[in-house]
Motif scaffolding. Structure first.
Motif, PDB file in Angstrom:
ATOM      1  N   VAL A   4      62.018  30.527 -30.783  1.00 17.51           N
ATOM      2  CA  VAL A   4      62.820  30.384 -29.423  1.00 17.51           C
ATOM      3  C   VAL A   4      63.071  31.846 -29.128  1.00 17.51           C
ATOM      4  O   VAL A   4      63.908  32.284 -29.575  1.00 17.51           O
ATOM      5  N   VAL A   5      62.789  31.865 -27.740  1.00 22.48           N
ATOM      6  CA  VAL A   5      63.885  32.956 -26.648  1.00 22.48           C
ATOM      7  C   VAL A   5      64.567  32.518 -25.704  1.00 22.48           C
ATOM      8  O   VAL A   5      64.137  31.298 -25.262  1.00 22.48           O
ATOM      9  N   PHE A   6      65.924  32.803 -25.484  1.00 19.74           N
ATOM     10  CA  PHE A   6      66.549  32.302 -24.432  1.00 19.74           C
ATOM     11  C   PHE A   6      66.735  33.052 -23.297  1.00 19.74           C
ATOM     12  O   PHE A   6      67.083  34.387 -23.575  1.00 19.74           O
ATOM     13  N   LEU A   7      66.599  33.051 -22.108  1.00 23.72           N
ATOM     14  CA  LEU A   7      66.845  33.686 -20.902  1.00 23.72           C
ATOM     15  C   LEU A   7      67.667  33.176 -19.890  1.00 23.72           C
ATOM     16  O   LEU A   7      67.451  31.913 -19.432  1.00 23.72           O
ATOM     17  N   PRO A   8      68.777  33.629 -19.484  1.00 18.46           N
ATOM     18  CA  PRO A   8      69.460  33.337 -18.282  1.00 18.46           C
ATOM     19  C   PRO A   8      68.719  33.312 -17.164  1.00 18.46           C
ATOM     20  O   PRO A   8      68.005  34.352 -17.128  1.00 18.46           O
ATOM     21  N   PHE A   9      69.106  32.338 -16.360  1.00 23.96           N
ATOM     22  CA  PHE A   9      68.246  32.557 -14.894  1.00 23.96           C
ATOM     23  C   PHE A   9      68.625  32.790 -13.797  1.00 23.96           C
ATOM     24  O   PHE A   9      68.375  32.791 -12.648  1.00 23.96           O
ATOM     25  N   HIS A  10      70.093  33.720 -13.910  1.00 26.20           N
ATOM     26  CA  HIS A  10      70.750  34.108 -12.696  1.00 26.20           C
ATOM     27  C   HIS A  10      70.246  35.465 -12.006  1.00 26.20           C
ATOM     28  O   HIS A  10      70.780  35.880 -11.035  1.00 26.20           O
ATOM     29  N   PHE A  11      69.334  35.986 -12.537  1.00 24.80           N
ATOM     30  CA  PHE A  11      68.905  37.473 -12.144  1.00 24.80           C
ATOM     31  C   PHE A  11      67.906  37.564 -11.236  1.00 24.80           C
ATOM     32  O   PHE A  11      66.835  37.048 -11.485  1.00 24.80           O
ATOM     33  N   PRO A  12      67.983  38.398 -10.116  1.00 27.20           N
ATOM     34  CA  PRO A  12      66.706  38.472  -9.250  1.00 27.20           C
ATOM     35  C   PRO A  12      65.547  39.724  -9.847  1.00 27.20           C
ATOM     36  O   PRO A  12      65.792  40.460 -10.920  1.00 27.20           O
ATOM     37  N   GLY A  13      64.962  40.092  -9.320  1.00 28.00           N
ATOM     38  CA  GLY A  13      63.750  40.985  -9.183  1.00 28.00           C
ATOM     39  C   GLY A  13      63.249  41.027 -10.677  1.00 28.00           C
ATOM     40  O   GLY A  13      62.449  39.985 -10.861  1.00 28.00           O
ATOM     41  N   ASP A  14      63.031  42.162 -11.181  1.00 25.42           N
ATOM     42  CA  ASP A  14      62.218  42.284 -12.690  1.00 25.42           C
ATOM     43  C   ASP A  14      62.988  41.304 -13.477  1.00 25.42           C
ATOM     44  O   ASP A  14      62.389  40.884 -14.667  1.00 25.42           O
ATOM     45  N   GLY A  15      64.295  40.745 -13.337  1.00 25.04           N
ATOM     46  CA  GLY A  15      64.850  40.128 -14.459  1.00 25.04           C
ATOM     47  C   GLY A  15      64.944  38.731 -13.992  1.00 25.04           C
ATOM     48  O   GLY A  15      65.510  37.821 -14.464  1.00 25.04           O
ATOM     49  N   ARG A  16      64.103  38.117 -13.234  1.00 25.21           N
ATOM     50  CA  ARG A  16      63.950  36.792 -12.626  1.00 25.21           C
ATOM     51  C   ARG A  16      63.209  35.667 -13.687  1.00 25.21           C
ATOM     52  O   ARG A  16      61.900  35.935 -13.779  1.00 25.21           O
ATOM     53  N   ALA A  17      64.132  35.102 -14.700  1.00 22.22           N
ATOM     54  CA  ALA A  17      63.296  34.313 -15.749  1.00 22.22           C
ATOM     55  C   ALA A  17      62.545  33.244 -15.015  1.00 22.22           C
ATOM     56  O   ALA A  17      61.602  32.809 -15.738  1.00 22.22           O
ATOM     57  N   ASN A  18      62.873  32.879 -13.847  1.00 25.32           N
ATOM     58  CA  ASN A  18      62.012  31.564 -13.599  1.00 25.32           C
ATOM     59  C   ASN A  18      60.495  32.152 -12.991  1.00 25.32           C
ATOM     60  O   ASN A  18      59.650  31.280 -12.507  1.00 25.32           O
ATOM     61  N   VAL A  19      60.240  33.306 -12.983  1.00 27.03           N
ATOM     62  CA  VAL A  19      59.053  33.885 -12.784  1.00 27.03           C
ATOM     63  C   VAL A  19      58.261  33.191 -13.949  1.00 27.03           C
ATOM     64  O   VAL A  19      56.856  32.854 -13.645  1.00 27.03           O
ATOM     65  N   LEU A  20      58.840  33.196 -15.167  1.00 24.13           N
ATOM     66  CA  LEU A  20      58.055  32.479 -16.301  1.00 24.13           C
ATOM     67  C   LEU A  20      57.825  30.866 -16.265  1.00 24.13           C
ATOM     68  O   LEU A  20      56.828  30.417 -16.667  1.00 24.13           O
ATOM     69  N   THR A  21      58.606  30.324 -15.761  1.00 25.65           N
ATOM     70  CA  THR A  21      58.902  28.885 -15.886  1.00 25.65           C
ATOM     71  C   THR A  21      57.746  27.932 -15.461  1.00 25.65           C
ATOM     72  O   THR A  21      56.928  28.388 -14.568  1.00 25.65           O
ATOM     73  N   ASN A  22      57.600  26.935 -15.966  1.00 28.80           N
ATOM     74  CA  ASN A  22      56.487  25.945 -15.738  1.00 28.80           C
ATOM     75  C   ASN A  22      56.838  25.049 -14.796  1.00 28.80           C
ATOM     76  O   ASN A  22      57.613  23.960 -15.016  1.00 28.80           O
ATOM     77  N   PRO A  23      56.099  24.660 -13.586  1.00 33.27           N
ATOM     78  CA  PRO A  23      56.460  23.800 -12.847  1.00 33.27           C
ATOM     79  C   PRO A  23      55.798  22.518 -12.975  1.00 33.27           C
ATOM     80  O   PRO A  23      55.787  21.525 -12.020  1.00 33.27           O
ATOM     81  N   ALA A  24      55.385  22.051 -13.987  1.00 36.90           N
ATOM     82  CA  ALA A  24      54.845  20.794 -14.342  1.00 36.90           C
ATOM     83  C   ALA A  24      56.097  19.683 -14.288  1.00 36.90           C
ATOM     84  O   ALA A  24      57.088  20.052 -14.471  1.00 36.90           O
ATOM     85  N   LEU A  25      55.932  18.723 -13.485  1.00 36.04           N
ATOM     86  CA  LEU A  25      56.746  17.834 -12.988  1.00 36.04           C
ATOM     87  C   LEU A  25      56.921  16.588 -13.656  1.00 36.04           C
ATOM     88  O   LEU A  25      55.858  15.871 -14.255  1.00 36.04           O
ATOM     89  N   ASP A  26      58.136  16.010 -13.749  1.00 37.63           N
ATOM     90  CA  ASP A  26      58.129  14.654 -14.514  1.00 37.63           C
ATOM     91  C   ASP A  26      57.729  13.676 -13.355  1.00 37.63           C
ATOM     92  O   ASP A  26      57.753  13.774 -12.155  1.00 37.63           O
ATOM     93  N   PRO A  27      56.966  12.528 -13.864  1.00 44.50           N
ATOM     94  CA  PRO A  27      56.295  11.766 -13.043  1.00 44.50           C
ATOM     95  C   PRO A  27      57.174  10.896 -12.177  1.00 44.50           C
ATOM     96  O   PRO A  27      56.931  10.433 -11.040  1.00 44.50           O
ATOM     97  N   THR A  28      58.313  10.620 -12.691  1.00 45.79           N
ATOM     98  CA  THR A  28      59.363   9.825 -12.055  1.00 45.79           C
ATOM     99  C   THR A  28      60.382  10.822 -10.991  1.00 45.79           C
ATOM    100  O   THR A  28      60.457  10.500  -9.762  1.00 45.79           O
ATOM    101  N   SER A  29      61.156  11.800 -11.914  1.00 45.41           N
ATOM    102  CA  SER A  29      62.173  12.476 -11.135  1.00 45.41           C
ATOM    103  C   SER A  29      61.630  13.524 -10.251  1.00 45.41           C
ATOM    104  O   SER A  29      62.239  14.254  -9.389  1.00 45.41           O
ATOM    105  N   ARG A  30      60.310  14.028 -10.726  1.00 44.74           N
ATOM    106  CA  ARG A  30      59.736  15.137  -9.976  1.00 44.74           C
ATOM    107  C   ARG A  30      60.671  16.492 -10.600  1.00 44.74           C
ATOM    108  O   ARG A  30      60.670  17.426  -9.673  1.00 44.74           O
TER     109      ARG A  30
END
Lengths: 476, 642
Positions: free
Chosen positions: B602-628
């Motif tokens: 496991v690796v852990f990344l805080p998501f607070h940072f912009p630019g090159d440090g943007r953790a959400n560049v990596l994250t997966n937009p697969a959606l929950d069927p109910t809550s989206r």
């Protein structure tokens, strides 16, 4: 519409029907089971014997299942024969056509050739019960009472689970096992000894390396060393044999089980086999995980949702389900500690019921026995399943979690160490504030805000104050 | 101005560094004090005229609104009304969709009603045990920890967080396997006779179906999937006997199976007989300043004020009448789907209190979508990464400069009192909404600019709804602690819900039969590690505010990646060096922190940072069927030296 007929309504057959329905709501599915009840979870039978579960609570499906899922379910029905040319099976007086036939007939208990266990008609003698089906469990539970002498024939995984369950009910249990140590397929002799010792403290006796030669109802077992084991009930758990009768009569290729390829096809490509009755080179039978993996692959193929799906085998982890005994075994464990090709670690602590053996090659776990080491069992089975390299700290690995760091005394903390995380206050800041006159925890809180967030650092700040008072001159 | 923690109810008083330093934000050097059009200063009239003129060129559903869970109830309410009445668009959602939506959906299924904590926070002090599933309040909400000092704490988290350090028992499952763990705990509760059979019989339905799924998750199987030992599963169940709470946070909710995962935790709570009993229960921990109130009053794609469903004909009639309109749009897209449609069906977007460039999953793609808009309008008080892209930016008030109400994690409505006047050139979001609405032909009085006037209307709109605020007044909030529902002015509020009955018509709670599916993107040879994202103590959400405060930024100035030392070593990385973290959707850079308590996979990344440090560049937009809800909390990555 394609017709799939599944012979067998055990854990494999029931799972396959569920997996097919998850992918295809329309396909015509017939399931034929020879027991009278809905499919049940065989893995949990030892908990039924132990009395922690009722027979109802282990059923996999409710009575509405077939109706709700549009499955043609035939309970209490034996398949007489398969006509491969006509592509039909015969039950009672009915012929059922199939496009694809799946044999999930499971296995049958093997009864050792001990004189008297079987009546002349081939059924179990009075006082003798197999440990295989829900009905067997019902018979065991009905008969077994506190203080009753019971013999368990077989010191393998299931035999030990049955013995533990019966001992938990207060029975006086003796396990008779023909090999010199318990669970010899999964354990080395050292582990077997520690396991026997642990189970001994739970009231179970063992007769190892001896054969039962004769059973006398109401009396017990005579052993080949001339001794005698009293038993009012004998539970037979000496292994199973794949149930291949139908396949054999239909002329399919049989070895120890029905031989299948990676597509789970038998020698007749319209007939498949999964679960305990099937023999695939990548797995051993008798466990549920391979059967469930196979059901998933076969459902992919039969419904066409993933026609290229292949079964490549299942890595086997043996996990004993017995209260107060935590045992996991996996891979090849019959390797000596000084074997030059492997790295082998071994730890023995028989008094506390602990034994850990770890076999590594190229930093990866290839075998392990973990008895009385629950954290390590959890960690190491994950490493093995995922083929991940083992952590370099082997001692921590045997403990199962990272070694906790020594709690540093205030004196040893570096000045930069953060004491109050909520406010990012370091030891250095606290020392400076103390020297500047903030000499109590509340005064320090006022100046530095340490302890004012979650409050978790209060002990650490108190410790710093004590240390400063003891070791540093007070401010003027 | 200074901020102290002496009167922060319901806590005994306490702040973390974010609270202590919050006053610095009021005159942060980057404070916006004039509207911007294409980066150039403009007057309010110019900017409002520009936006209104542009909006009129489009069909209603080509114009979208993206709100935030930090907005006051008044702003959230008026924003929803603005979208549906002035813009006449169905396309409104908010970043709360990325926050508590899975827990909300599961709570509604089980209890017929969703209120984060259906009991007062102080009840936690009377519990024997508290299980925190996927929450790290020691960093995200430190004063909350003071309520947990009496209880045995069980923490479920793949990381040994600051909260886990304080726990009596830390269960450390592989990311994306919480659902299997919850099923396993139900199984263990069953075989260890911890099920409250009388409660299950009298107060719930659906146990048998839920049990049949859990029956297939015997402890040894759960151990193999999750990595949580059989012994620890047993220990957890033993601790949960007696008065106990099960609380969920984003760690267990932000998954493509998030709703089912929360359902599995609720099933466990129901089986143990906890919900609807004093000093016991299930609750969800709020993620944003007004995470609870923000989701009750109509900035969600499928909801109208008072926690009403937008497709419920009676709810629509009531709201039409309160608003004095003949028609209302229907449900719109969920947050990620809305952002993903920008530049396609949607040409114009108005953003309030949110920074999706940093906080949305698959952030690079979303940034491209934002770039493809004809018009992007952002209301903020600093130039966030999203505001920096906007065609028009409106400078708005912040916390100490405005009146309003917020609804806290226990469903209690709190007054926010104006303490300071805003700098010249800054207006409130309510004034902004009014300015746009009137330019779009709406009558002045339909969009009040005084928070209390908006609240008075909100009371009527929420009347008879699940979250009924009709009995609440600003005056009452001066002296009373009011938990919704408060259906009349003489009603004392409802600190504890469900004591007599649950909110389903039959009064019973429902077990929901759910099974484990596993992460949408399991690790493989190319991307062999699980990445999970989260927060650090010093930063809030996308960091747009906290990165501007010197003390906080000095403490944690840049993105980092926490990894096991062996994992770092195998990837050719050293502590303090820079790692490139790569997923199928992009890559980012982060400073290496070696942490020996990390799982090696496991690796852990805080998501607070912009630019090159943007953790959400990596994250997966697969959606929950109910809550989206997108799958923020697990995706497959690999590490390389930068």
């Amino acid at each position: 519409m394609r017709r799939v007929v599944i012979v067998g309504y055990g854990m494999a057959g029931a799972r396959l029907a569920d997996e097919i329905r998850r992918r295809d709501k329309e396909m015509h599915v017939t399931v034929v089971g020879d027991e009278q009840h809905a499919a049940y979870n065989r893995v949990l039978l030892s908990t039924v014997v132990a009395g922690t579960m009722t027979p109802e609570s282990v059923s996999l499906h409710d009575e509405q299942w077939a109706h709700d899922h549009g499955i043609d379910l035939r309970l209490g029905t034996t398949v007489r024969s398969i006509d491969r040319k006509a592509r039909t099976i015969t039950i009672d007086d009915e012929e059922i056509p199939y496009d694809a036939l799946v044999l999930a007939t499971g296995s049958k208990p093997w009864v050792p050739p001990t004189e008297g266990l079987l009546d002349p008609d081939g059924t179990m003698a009075p006082g003798v019960v197999a440990f295989r089906s829900l009905d067997d469990c019902a018979r065991i539970v009905e008969k077994a009472g506190p203080g009753m002498p019971v013999a368990v024939l077989g010191g393998g995984l299931l035999g030990i689970e049955a013995a533990r369950g019966l001992a938990g009910r207060g029975c006086l249990v003796t396990v008779v096992h023909p090999v010199g140590h318990l669970m010899e397929r999964q354990l080395d002799a050292g582990a077997g000894r520690v396991l026997a010792r642990t189970l001994g403290t739970l009231g179970i006796e063992f007769r190892l390396g001896v054969l039962a030669t004769k059973y006398l109802a109401g009396d017990g077992l005579a052993l080949d060393d001339g001794s005698h084991v009293p038993a009012e009930l004998v539970v037979v758990s000496a292994g199973v044999r794949a149930d291949t009768r139908l396949a054999e009569e239909a002329g399919l290729t049989i070895d120890r089980g029905i031989v299948v390829d990676d597509a789970l096809r038998t020698s007749d490509p319209r007939i498949h086999a999964i679960g305990d009755c099937a023999q695939h080179p990548g797995t051993v039978s008798g466990l549920v995980q391979p059967a469930w993996d196979q059901a998933s692959v076969l459902a992919d193929r039969l419904t066409g949702s993933a026609p290229g799906s292949r079964y490549k085998g299942t890595s086997v982890i043996t996990r004993l389900k017995a209260r107060d005994v935590d045992l996991a075994a996996l891979g090849d464990v019959h390797v000596d500690v000084d074997c030059p090709e492997s790295e082998v670690l071994c730890f023995t602590d028989p008094v506390r019921g602990r034994y850990a053996k770890l076999v590594l090659r190229d930093d990866k776990v290839t075998g392990a026995i973990l008895l009385g080491a629950p954290d390590a069992a959890a960690t190491i089975t994950q490493l093995y399943d995922r083929g991940q390299p083992a952590p370099t700290d082997r001692l921590a690995l045997l403990l199962g979690r990272a070694l906790p760091g020594e709690a540093a005394s205030p004196a040893d903390l570096p000045a930069s160490a953060v004491v109050c995380r909520c406010n990012t206050v370091s030891k250095g800041q606290i020392v400076s504030a103390w020297r500047a006159g903030a000499e109590t925890v509340s005064a320090l809180a006022e100046v530095t805000r340490a302890t004012t967030g979650c409050g978790g650092c209060k002990d650490a700040v108190c410790g710093l104050v004590d240390w400063l008072e003891a070791s540093q001159p007070r401010s003027a | 101005m200074t901020v102290t923690g002496q009167r922060v109810l319901p806590g005994p008083g306490g702040l973390c560094q974010k609270g202590w330093t919050s006053a610095q934000l009021l005159n942060t050097p980057g404070r916006l004090t004039t509207p911007l059009i294409h980066g150039e200063p403009a007057s309010w009239d110019e900017a409002l005229d520009f936006v209104a003129t542009k909006i009129k060129e489009y069909e209603p559903d080509q114009v979208a609104v993206f709100g935030g869970g930090g907005l006051t109830n008044e702003k959230a309410y008026l924003l929803g009304k603005f979208a549906r009445v002035a813009l006449k668009t169905s396309q409104i959602d908010y970043n709360g969709r990325f926050c508590m939506s899975s827990a909300a959906a599961a709570g509604n299924k089980a209890f017929g009603l969703d209120r984060g904590m259906p009991f007062p926070l102080a009840d936690l002090r009377n519990a024997d045990a508290v299980l925190l599933a996927g929450s790290n309040p020691a960093e995200t909400m430190p004063p909350f920890m003071k309520h947990l000092t009496n209880a045995q704490l069980i923490v479920v988290d793949p990381r040994r967080t600051a909260t886990a350090e304080m726990a009596a028992l830390h269960l450390q499952p592989a990311p994306g396997t919480d659902l299997a763990l919850a099923l396993g705990l139900l199984h263990t509760a069953f075989i260890n006779s911890a099920i409250d059979k009388q409660y299950v019989h009298e107060r719930t339905t659906g146990f048998d179906a839920a049990w049949r799924v859990a029956a297939a998750w015997w402890p040894e199987r759960v151990e193999r999937v999750t990595g949580v030992s059989v012994q620890d599963q047993r220990a957890a169940v033993e601790l949960l006997r007696g008065n106990a709470f099960i609380l969920s946070g984003r760690g267990t909710e932000q998954h493509a199976s998030g709703t089912d995962t929360v359902s599995a935790w609720i099933n466990l709570a129901l089986a143990l007989g906890l919900p609807g009993r004093k000093y016991s229960g299930y609750g969800c921990l709020t993620g944003q300043g007004n995470g609870q109130g923000g989701r009750e009053h109509g900035q969600k794609a499928d909801q109208l004020p008072g926690y009403r469903k937008i497709d419920d004909p009676a709810a629509r009639e009531h709201i039409k009448q309160v608003w004095g309109v003949d028609d209302l749009p229907g449900p719109g897209r969920s947050a990620y789907e809305l952002l993903d449609a920008l530049g396609q069906d949607i040409k114009t977007l108005l953003v309030f209190g949110s920074n999706p460039v940093v906080s949305a999953p698959r952030a690079k793609h979303i940034t491209k979508r934002l770039e493809s808009l004809d018009l992007l309008v952002v209301a903020d008080f600093v130039l966030s990464e999203t505001a920096a892209m906007a065609d028009v930016v409106f400078p708005v008030t912040q916390w100490a400069e405005e009146d309003g109400t917020m609804t806290n994690l226990e469903g209690r409505i709190q007054r926010r009192t104006k303490a300071l006047s805003a700098p010249e050139g800054v207006r409130s979001d309510l004034e902004l909404i009014n300015g746009l609405a009137t330019r779009l032909g709406q009558p002045e009085e339909r969009f009040p600019t005084e928070p209390e006037d908006v609240f008075t209307e909100l009371r009527r709109a929420s009347q008879g709804g699940a979250a009924d605020y009709s009995g609440i007044t600003y005056a009452r909030l001066e002296t009373e602690e009011l938990h919704w529902p408060v259906p009349s002015e003489d009603h004392p509020g409802t600190p504890r819900l469900f004591l007599d009955r649950f909110a389903h018509p039959d009064g019973k709670a429902r077990f929901v039969a759910v099974d484990h599916r596993g992460p949408a993107e399991p690790p493989d040879d190319e991307f062999p590690l699980y990445a999970t994202t989260g927060r650090v103590l010093q930063h809030y959400q996308s960091g747009a505010q906290t990165r501007r405060i010197q003390e906080l930024n000095q403490a944690v100035p840049e993105a980092f990646v926490e990894i096991h030392p062996d994992t770092a070593h195998r990837a050719g990385l050293e502590a303090g060096g820079t790692a490139k973290v790569v997923s199928r959707r992009g890559e980012m850079q982060a400073k290496v922190r070696c942490v020996s308590s990390m799982r090696p996979d496991v690796v852990f990344l805080p998501f607070h940072f912009p630019g090159d440090g943007r953790a959400n560049v990596l994250t997966n937009p697969a959606l929950d069927p109910t809550s989206r809800m997108p799958e923020f909390k697990v995706c497959a990555v690999r590490l390389e030296p930068a």
